[in-house]
Design a protein around this motif. Sequence first.
Motif, short mmCIF file in Angstrom:
data_model
loop_
_atom_site.label_atom_id
_atom_site.label_comp_id
_atom_site.label_asym_id
_atom_site.label_seq_id
_atom_site.Cartn_x
_atom_site.Cartn_y
_atom_site.Cartn_z
N ASP A 165 2.21 8.37 2.84
CA ASP A 165 1.17 7.53 2.25
C ASP A 165 -0.09 7.59 3.11
O ASP A 165 -1.21 7.56 2.58
CB ASP A 165 1.69 6.09 2.16
N THR A 187 -1.46 1.23 5.76
CA THR A 187 -0.14 1.76 5.51
C THR A 187 0.39 2.40 6.79
O THR A 187 -0.39 2.79 7.65
CB THR A 187 -0.14 2.80 4.38
N PRO A 197 5.85 2.85 0.15
CA PRO A 197 4.81 2.52 1.13
C PRO A 197 5.08 1.17 1.81
O PRO A 197 4.54 0.90 2.87
CB PRO A 197 3.53 2.47 0.31
N TYR A 257 -2.97 1.33 10.64
CA TYR A 257 -2.74 0.25 9.69
C TYR A 257 -4.04 -0.49 9.40
O TYR A 257 -4.33 -0.85 8.26
CB TYR A 257 -1.69 -0.72 10.23
N ARG A 296 -2.41 -2.67 -1.24
CA ARG A 296 -1.37 -3.54 -0.76
C ARG A 296 -1.48 -4.90 -1.42
O ARG A 296 -2.55 -5.51 -1.39
CB ARG A 296 -1.50 -3.73 0.75
#
Lengths: 531, 116
Positions: free
Chosen positions: A188, A183, A64, A178, A522
């Motif tokens: 993903d 992502t 990812p 995003y 993340r």
Amino acid sequence: MTAMLPILVPLLAAALALALPGDRAPRLVLLATALFLPLVALLVMVRVHESGAIVVHVGGWAAPFGIAIVADRFASIMVMLAAIVGAATVLFSSGEAPDPRTDRARSTLILALLAAAAGAFLAGDLFNLYVWFELLLVSSFGLAVLEGRGNQLAGGIVYVVLSLLSSTLFLVGAGLCYGAVGTLNLADLGVRLAELGNPRLATVLASPLLIAFAIKAAVVPFVAWLPAAYPPLSSAIGALFAGLLTKVGVYAIIRTSTIAFVQEPEVIGFAILTAAGATMALGVLAAVSQAEIRRILSFHIASQIGYMLMGTGLALVIVATTPSESVRAELATIALGGAILYILHHIIVKTNLFLVAGLIERRRGTTELKALGGLAQSDPAIAAIFLISALSLAGLPVFSGFWAKLVLVRAGLDAGAWIVTGIALATGLLTLLSMMKIWVEAFWREPVAAAPPPREPGPGWRPMLAASGALAAIALAIGLGARPAWWLARGAAEDMLARDAAAARVLEGGPETPTGERREPRAPDPEEPRR
Amino acid sequence: MTLLLACSIAILFAIGGYLLMRRSIVRVVFGLVLLSHGANLLIFTSANLVPLRPPIARAGAPAPEPPFADPLPSALILTAIVIGFGVLSFTLVLVRRAARELRVDDVEELCSERPR
């Protein structure tokens, strides 16, 4: 590493073509690379079919976060087709007279275009796809206006403006995705959007991207650039564009709508089906009213894009509406397989029709139907090649287009999509009419009185005829050996529809991240969860 | 701050969209410039707009100290700016060349099907 070769080889060759001294060097590099590329593509294809999809994590960064290059069966087929189109058009253009003024730029740009097309087919994340699209566009911009004729410039401006609009939309879509789920990896994205639990938001996020791809694919109502930009091109470049460019857009539509934006297949599927019907109908109606071969063929590209979208839309609608799981998988595979088979046949045939237009131009100096005639007598080889390609395009039995259309119509009837299936059948009839118009006026009837006499084909005629003949042979082989072609297409469709497996392949088994850590948010962002 | 940026993006897109529909080719190109600015700003806004540490690790440390800002959107914007710059300069040259060869600055005339 194998999966990177179709990108790396032409990219390095492009650098070589730019750097090597000597006037003839760029042309030689181009020819050698283009003829070598189908072998590279074959290697990738064999590897993928032997041992399943290849996922390369570029630079060793896990999926990812890093850039993933994904070669599954669909991507490997597309890479193969791009290589074949590249080889045929470059071989064809090797018969054209050298022009020291433009040869270097032309060779470099063609190689960059081939690298970008392969990159777009193999890209596993949105931003990577964006970059390859841009490279594809920039090299095609250059090629489109390289000779600098007036109508090329005019068509080029329309093409450039609409392409830039589509790139901006693409960027907007990528940015919004995003922002929403953090992502850009396509696989993903599918997983994260499902976790988000807001199907409508996922569809809204998909819309700028799908519109951007639709502009690139010349889907109605975004079709205007194609008939403006393609007809003025030189034969080989026109054939290369006709075979590749729009299909990259279609590929992106299929890829994103089957792996990333899967929350509301009925909505996206219906939108795609509507666009498909409009594209088929309007494209073919516009084609029938034209009187110049390249213009006729350009409008047919749009019309044929409709068939590919039809298969895609049907697959999505079937996934959404069929209750029984086993039936659903089977029907959706047939529909999407039909779309892929259509792409496979169309790329070969359409490229060849543009090459035939180039052959006719070489012999007669024009492609206006009213100034042609008698080609069947003077050039039986061209006539045979044209007839094979034209009947394939129209979808007459035993020719390649027939099988692709048969599968699509079958899928349409299974899904109960009567309207779009009806349009598809009517479009096939009008395509035949339009192809027969070219046949009768250019090949069959006596030459018109005012027609210029046939020219000597001159040097370089053989490679041109060989390139076109090879494509005709491939088209014929697809038609006669429909089973292997269908096996390829069906396998690719199975890969695309087995979404969870596809996502797992990309996301797991990265070089650095063990499978368990994948779902962590993340790392850099302390504000999770956010929207 | 997000609201302010959202409004600027909306204005950029609105003017860009308006210019894109003008007949003058030069204005159409200006429209594209504004649209691409809008898109870049949109990516910038879609990342969180909060003051955080820069994402740079100290010498010897494996990772920067949290909380640190997400570097990816900036990287995306940089790439997009570079690509956009190149493509737009190409477009300007193309438009200039077309203006000299064809003597038109009108989309309608440009798209007309008369042979040149």
